[in-house]
Design a protein around this motif. Structure first.
Motif: not given
Length: 592
Positions: A162-169
């Motif tokens: 979830g954080q990877y998606q949030q920070l990288t798009g």
């Protein structure tokens, strides 16, 4: 880096110290960090609260409910009964635990898996004559390794995604993205564990006391349409129960005493046991055992899943004193059924329905949860103790496994996102009756959820103030630009942090730093992110590093040094294997 960056780094360091000291709960520390960051203006209100709406966090909540459905439907009991059986050696016993638990933990959050297995393994250890200290650490370690098999095996993987998606798009990882790394590591780890653990683990006698040792007289019945009809007492496992003795069977007005193991059970048989509270709660989880009815009203078995065990001591002013249990009509009077009676710490002989009640008698009742709050100050009872034991809905066990398979299949085939598949699975568990709404609510570990959600604010602060980039540059200088050495350093950093703070908090703090490093190096972030997932999960060295380690600490009768002795070599071994497998899968050579 300006003052905001240094402030964020100082705040992160302070949070690490407070959590590692153990004086404050991790969720309180991280919520305090969130408040400071938002109040100081380093992050906006939207950024501070973004973790609470993160898809990874919501997926974690949904998977807690899915695990509750498996547990409360008796799905795990089904697995245990078919796979554990009677091993001849310690290694064989450990293997019978490790293989199903690691596989199960790949698709359910490993914490509820271990919580469900602990009482089963504890009772099983007494039955097979093997010390719990030989089995509890393998139980925890197997669940930890199994959690690395898929994206949904542990909450940490979902949070990192979830954080990877949030920070990288980026779209993020699929359910089996980590499997290419996690499967060989788990296989090698379990194999190594089975080779060395039988000799390294201590052999201590069982000193753990579960529940009250007060001895009750208990009467239950054999369900007319249950799986025990036609089985012998021995085949039903009723002679192998610890701290619980089958005294007699009442059948068609006659009584069978000194019950032989070859006696065949019939529907409606009333079984009289003597034993303690915990043993009774274990008995009531057996599929085919129902409360015995002492009057002409319908059986309560149809709504047993909404009921729980309650100990209640009768007051000298109680209205039921002098009455038999049958005449007291507890169902009419209190909405409860008397399962067992203890008097002066000893069992009371005779038919349960004919026992005359006296002041101070301790009754074991099956009642709805509201009974406790409703009767706590009632003149009829001196003390009420809610044992919070609920009977599984065995008829839905296979259904719960089917729902899990549908969830995994939809996510694996890309028909639904991991979030939507988990939400659908949670909804089906409740709608199908595998677990109730109340059970679903209680299954959600609120402190874990708060820790995860609040950690996102600190991660965002490290990212936007440049603090993550500053730390990343320091690590890159140490690694001298080597991709493989950088992955190793990242793994070591996360592994150390996980031993002193929560694995979720460690992962959320490190991901912004990892992404800054990969941007600077111009390499793909996936192998680094997977290294973080593996390191945050593979915590073996202390009971504090991972929740399942702490859960088995007491039941196994361990000392802190036991974990250090077997866990430090396990940490080093799994770390080396993980980095080697990542290098092989992603084609990273030592010189790069």
């Amino acid at each position: 880096m300006d003052w905001q960056g240094w402030f964020a780094l100082g705040l992160a360091g302070s949070a690490l110290l407070l959590m590692s000291a153990g004086r404050f709960a991790p969720h309180l520390v991280m919520m305090g960090v969130l408040v400071v960051l938002s109040a100081s203006g380093i992050v906006s209100a939207d950024q501070a609260l973004s973790g609470f709406s993160n898809s990874g966090l919501i997926t974690v909540v949904a998977m807690f409910v899915v695990a509750a459905g498996i547990h409360h439907s008796g799905g795990v009991d089904l697995l245990v009964n078919h796979l554990l059986r009677n091993p001849r050696t310690v290694r064989s016993a450990q293997a019978r635990i490790a293989l199903p638990v690691s596989l199960l933990s790949g698709f359910l959050n490993n914490t509820p898996v271990v919580a469900t297995m602990i009482p089963a393994v504890h009772a099983w250890s007494r039955k097979i004559g093997i010390s719990p200290s030989k089995l509890m650490i393998p139980l925890s370690y197997s669940a930890i390794l199994g959690g690395t098999l898929t994206l949904i095996g542990t909450s940490t993987n979902l949070v990192i995604n979830g954080q990877y998606q949030q920070l990288t798009g980026e779209p993020g990882f699929s359910i089996f993205s980590i499997t290419a790394i996690g499967l060989p590591v788990a296989v090698i780890g379990v194999t190594a564990m089975l080779l060395v653990m039988p000799r390294m683990l201590p052999d201590r006698k069982d000193q753990q006391k579960f529940g009250s040792m007060r001895e009750f007289t208990l009467e239950v019945a054999v369900s007319f349409d249950g799986p025990l009809v036609g089985k012998t007492v021995g085949e039903a496992g009723l002679r192998e129960l610890e701290r619980l003795y089958l005294v007699e069977i009442e059948r068609d007005g006659s009584v069978v005493t000194a019950v032989p193991s070859e006696e065949r059970l019939r529907g409606g048989d009333r079984l009289v046991f003597a034993g303690d509270t915990q043993a009774i709660s274990d008995l009531l989880r057996i599929n085919g055992i129902v409360p015995s009815v002492h009057d002409d009203e319908p059986s309560l078995s149809k709504d047993r899943a909404e009921r729980r065990l309650v100990e209640a001591a009768l007051s000298p002013r109680s209205d039921v004193l002098g009455l038999t249990i049958r005449d007291a009509r507890f169902r009419d009077r209190y909405g409860a059924v008397v399962l067992a009676v203890a008097r002066g710490g000893e069992r009371v002989s005779g038919n349960l329905g004919n026992i005359r009640l006296k002041p101070g008698d301790v009754l074991l009742l099956e009642a709805r949860p509201a009974f406790v709050s409703r009767q706590r100050y009632n003149k009829d009872f001196l003390l009420i103790n809610d044992l919070e034991t609920e009977t599984p809905r065995h008829d839905r066990a296979w259904l719960s496994w089917g729902i899990l398979l549908v969830l995994v299949g939809l996510a694996a085939c890309g028909i639904l996102s991991m979030l939507n598949a988990a939400l659908l699975g949670a909804a089906l568990m409740i709608l199908s009756g595998c677990c109730s709404v109340g059970q679903a609510q209680k299954s959600v570990d609120v402190p874990v959820i708060l820790t995860i959600a609040a950690s996102f604010a600190l991660g965002a602060a490290l990212e936007q103030t440049g603090a993550a980039g500053f730390v990343a540059e320091g690590i890159l200088q140490l690694s001298q630009g080597s991709v493989l050495l950088t992955i190793l350093l990242v793994y070591i950093a996360v592994s150390v942090l996980t031993e002193v703070i929560t694995n979720n908090a460690a992962a959320v703090l490190v991901i912004p730093i990892v992404l800054s490093m990969t941007n600077s190096m111009g390499v793909a972030a996936e192998p680094f992110v997977i290294a973080v997932m593996m390191a945050a999960s593979a915590s073996f060295a202390t009971p504090l590093g991972y929740q399942t380690n702490m859960m088995v600490f007491g039941p196994g009768g361990y000392r802190f040094s036991d974990f250090v002795r077997v866990g430090v070599p396990m940490n080093l071994f799994i770390g080396a294997v993980t980095v080697a497998v990542i290098a092989m899968v992603y084609g990273i050579r030592p010189g790069l």
